[in-house]
Design a protein around this motif. Structure first.
Motif, short mmCIF file in Angstrom:
data_model
loop_
_atom_site.label_atom_id
_atom_site.label_comp_id
_atom_site.label_asym_id
_atom_site.label_seq_id
_atom_site.Cartn_x
_atom_site.Cartn_y
_atom_site.Cartn_z
N UNK A 71 0.83 -1.21 0.00
CA UNK A 71 0.00 0.00 0.00
C UNK A 71 0.86 1.26 0.00
N UNK A 72 2.05 1.18 0.60
CA UNK A 72 2.96 2.32 0.53
C UNK A 72 3.55 2.46 -0.86
N UNK A 73 3.88 1.33 -1.49
CA UNK A 73 4.36 1.39 -2.87
C UNK A 73 3.31 1.99 -3.79
N UNK A 74 2.03 1.60 -3.60
CA UNK A 74 0.94 2.16 -4.40
C UNK A 74 0.83 3.66 -4.17
N UNK A 93 3.46 8.84 8.36
CA UNK A 93 4.19 9.60 7.34
C UNK A 93 5.49 8.91 6.99
N UNK A 94 5.81 8.87 5.69
CA UNK A 94 7.08 8.36 5.21
C UNK A 94 7.58 9.24 4.08
N UNK A 95 8.89 9.28 3.93
CA UNK A 95 9.49 9.93 2.77
C UNK A 95 9.90 8.84 1.79
N UNK A 96 9.37 8.93 0.58
CA UNK A 96 9.64 7.93 -0.44
C UNK A 96 10.26 8.59 -1.66
N UNK A 99 11.26 3.68 -3.39
CA UNK A 99 12.30 3.38 -2.40
C UNK A 99 11.96 4.07 -1.08
N UNK A 100 12.08 3.33 0.01
CA UNK A 100 11.89 3.88 1.34
C UNK A 100 12.83 3.24 2.33
N UNK A 101 12.76 3.66 3.58
CA UNK A 101 13.68 3.11 4.57
C UNK A 101 13.41 1.62 4.82
N UNK A 102 12.18 1.16 4.57
CA UNK A 102 11.85 -0.25 4.80
C UNK A 102 12.27 -1.15 3.65
N UNK A 103 12.61 -0.58 2.51
CA UNK A 103 12.97 -1.38 1.36
C UNK A 103 12.48 -0.71 0.09
N UNK A 104 12.41 -1.47 -0.96
CA UNK A 104 12.01 -0.93 -2.25
C UNK A 104 11.10 -1.92 -2.96
#
Length: 679
Positions: A481-484, A570-573, A585-590
């Motif tokens: 859902x974050x990738x989307x 909130x995340x920075x992607x 790409x994010x801190x949790x992976x890609x």
């Protein structure tokens, strides 16, 4: 010091040598193949000479052309880098005969260490410990089988002339030995032109620790401490670090003295690495101190992982090479050498870890590195100057292609910290900031290795990757859902760049009354996912996937970065779009997704029938079935060679081989149909 040298290599090592040579005021000449005319190493040098076709055998292994180029351009010396001709005794002799300095050891030293079996005989005489095994010249398969049975399984078959994991197989059962031997010899012949092998006892829970040695032409030889290279896949190194965890001062001095004795036994000059297999003491706990060690081989050249030694000692090993080759004494004595901090190197490769590390080819459409230095020169005396926190050694640029003709390594990412914990944290952060789009790489896999319990706790041995398989392979990375949300953020940014000042020019679905809904058909691998973006009349956004729904807010931060708030988090992607591919790409992976258009791809699923295709460009080296044979799912059918490694292609289902479309020795392209299976 030389006025001009020729660099007989390509990629990051050629760029690395050019950087140091320029700092010393030495001009450089590059050589290049048909596919390397615009390569980074060509641009890094002062001059460049074309030497042949794309395949290494038609260019970088054509040493007469390289010598002609050196003489024609007025070079005084040749730096071989690593790989290709770096350990070729005939090339070293030819350089000397042509009046050129070979920046490496004497040809006699290369010859002495070039055969693993002969080298072990020399080491035995020099008092260096050896692994029990068979190191003789007779390679009759029946004899080798008997020797393996005598040694006891598991055993390790190793190409005598090789390195880098090529021509090497572990064998656990007597009935598997003959097939493994044939595969080793085939790979050894293709890689080194010599199919001679040796057989040794497979050391249980082995660590791979190597000692960096350096000798000059005045009788001085030193060791610049050790590197732990235990983390490996397919007998090739993945992560290297210095110093080795658990290394006591006494054991370091013992291994250093053995390495110096090995170098002096063959009259060594220049940079070299003595590699040891280390076996834990009986009853020792995982992660305990370094145990018994055995000589494995000596690499008579600079190693890929030399930057971690540079990082902890503060010495430029390429500068040492140039100075020693020009007749100078070593820049430091053993007593003057010191270590500071901890360094780790990650090899970033074009490959798919989840598919058995199958090499990948393609274009580097996006190539983003963390903030780094290309190379930092440290104090040449005590070595106590702090190292660069992050360093990248790369021989490629954004837009370059990774071809099937050479090694799959894209770059090396090196970090330094005051201690191992700080180095680990910096490596994870640097890998998270490394964004590559256009082909598959091992970056996400490397992050998982670094975060694994075994590596984090320094529980090291060459089986670490297999032991941690559950957390290293087939992981999904960034939550879907974050990738989307990242894909939608990129789409919104593209819309805002196109819309005009009045509402009638907007492309965001604005309505006078009510809201608007947009569907995103996202493909992850072979699985489709539907995401829906709802835009309310007041501008609020809502993301829905399946039964779940979240309020969405997006703020563009410039470039490819977005601040995204989804359901109160909130995340920075970072989001990179190349055609239909969107990499998030994010801190949790890609995650890589296809922003899929079902109408455009309506004809993509034509019946493939019983086709079995090549997963990469390469050469067919063995066909293991004939037309008419009945085969089972998973049964090996063909063996291909690509990027210096063999890859076995297995039957995807039960069936009968209807037709073979290529013969052994044929070159095939990616996707080429190799054979057909019938029901």
């Amino acid at each position: 010091m030389f006025k001009k040298i020729l660099i007989a290599n390509r990629g990051e090592i050629a760029c690395r040598v050019a950087t140091t040579a320029r700092r010393l005021g030495v001009a450089t000449v590059a050589v290049y193949s048909d596919v390397d005319a615009q390569a980074a190493h060509v641009r890094a040098c002062d001059e460049a000479v074309h030497i042949g076709g794309a395949a290494a055998r038609d260019s970088y292994l054509q040493w007469q052309r390289i010598l002609d180029a050196a003489l024609a351009t007025g070079a005084q010396a040749v730096h071989p880098g690593y790989g290709f001709l770096s350990e070729n005794e005939d090339f070293a002799r030819a350089c000397a005969a042509a009046g050129l300095v070979f920046i490496g050891p004497p040809a006699e030293a290369i010859a002495a260490m070039g055969s693993k079996s002969a080298a072990k005989s020399l080491m035995e005489k020099a008092g260096v410990p050896l692994v029990p095994g068979y190191h003789g010249r007779d390679n009759d398969p029946a004899l080798l089988q008997r020797e393996a049975d005598r040694i006891g399984y598991p055993v390790l078959i190793k190409a005598s002339a090789g390195g880098g994991g090529r021509g090497m197989r572990r064998v656990d059962r007597a009935e598997d030995f003959a097939a493994a031997l044939a595969s080793c010899q085939r790979e050894a012949q293709a890689s080194f032109g010599d199919d001679h092998v040796l057989v040794e006892r497979y050391v249980s829970r082995p660590r791979h620790i190597e000692i960096q040695v350096f000798a000059d032409g005045h009788g001085q030889c030193v060791y610049l401490f050790e590197r732990d290279c235990s983390v490996q896949r397919r007998h090739q190194k993945v992560l290297e670090e210095a110093p080795a965890p658990g290394m006591s001062a006494a054991r370091r001095a013992e291994m250093g003295a053995a390495a110096v004795a090995a170098a002096q036994a063959v009259g060594y000059v220049g940079a070299g690495t003595v590699e040891f297999i280390v076996e834990p003491e009986a009853g020792a706990d995982a992660g305990s101190e370094v145990g018994r060690f055995y000589f494995m081989e000596m690499n008579t050249r600079l190693q890929v992982e030399h930057p971690v030694t540079e990082a902890i000692t503060g010495h430029d090993l390429v500068e040492w090479q140039l100075r020693v080759a020009s007749g100078e004494r070593l820049p430091a004595t053993q007593d003057a050498l010191r270590m500071r901090g901890h360094a780790i190197e990650a090899r970033i490769c074009a490959e798919n870890p989840d598919a058995g590390f199958l090499p990948a080819t393609g274009r580097l459409d996006v190539l983003r590195w963390p903030a780094h230095v290309a190379f930092t020169r440290h104090a040449s005396g005590s070595g106590h100057e702090p190292s660069a926190a992050v360093r990248v050694d790369a021989g490629v640029r954004e837009g370059d292609a990774i071809s099937p003709h050479y090694d799959s390594m894209v770059a090396k990412l090196i970090v330094w910290g005051e201690d191992r914990a700080q180095a680990l944290a910096r490596l994870d952060a640097a890998l998270a900031q490394t964004h590559i789009v256009g082909l598959q790489t091992n970056v996400a896999f490397l992050r998982r290795v670094v975060a694994s319990r075994s590596f984090a706790e320094a529980d090291l041995d060459t089986a670490l990757i297999e032991r941690e398989r559950a957390v290293l392979f087939d992981q999904q990375g960034l939550p879907l859902h974050w990738a989307a949300a990242g894909v939608i953020a990129q789409a919104l940014q593209a819309e805002s760049a196109l819309q005009g000042a009045d509402p009638w020019s907007r492309r965001d679905g604005w309505r006078i009354h009510g809201g608007a809904r947009r569907r995103f058909d996202l493909k992850r691998g072979e699985v489709h996912h539907i995401a829906t973006l709802e835009r309310h009349h007041d501008g609020r956004l809502q993301l829905a996937m399946g039964e779940a729904s979240w309020p969405l807010a997006v703020t563009a931060l410039g470039g490819d970065r977005h601040d995204i708030t989804l359901g109160g988090e909130r995340r920075t992607l970072a989001v990179h779009a190349v055609g239909e591919t969107v990499a998030v790409f994010g801190t949790e992976g890609s995650v890589e997704l296809q922003d899929f258009d079902p109408i455009a791809h309506a004809g993509d699923h034509a019946e493939a029938g019983g086709r079995l295709t090549a997963p990469m460009p390469g050469k067919v080296v063995a066909l293991l079935a004939r037309a008419g044979d009945t085969v089972e799912r998973g049964q090996p059918l063909a063996v291909m060679e690509a990027m210096k490694m063999e890859h076995t292609i297995a039957a995807p289902r039960d069936g009968v081989v209807a037709e073979l479309l290529y013969a052994v020795g044929d070159q095939v392209g990616e996707g080429a149909e190799l054979l057909r299976l019938a029901d």
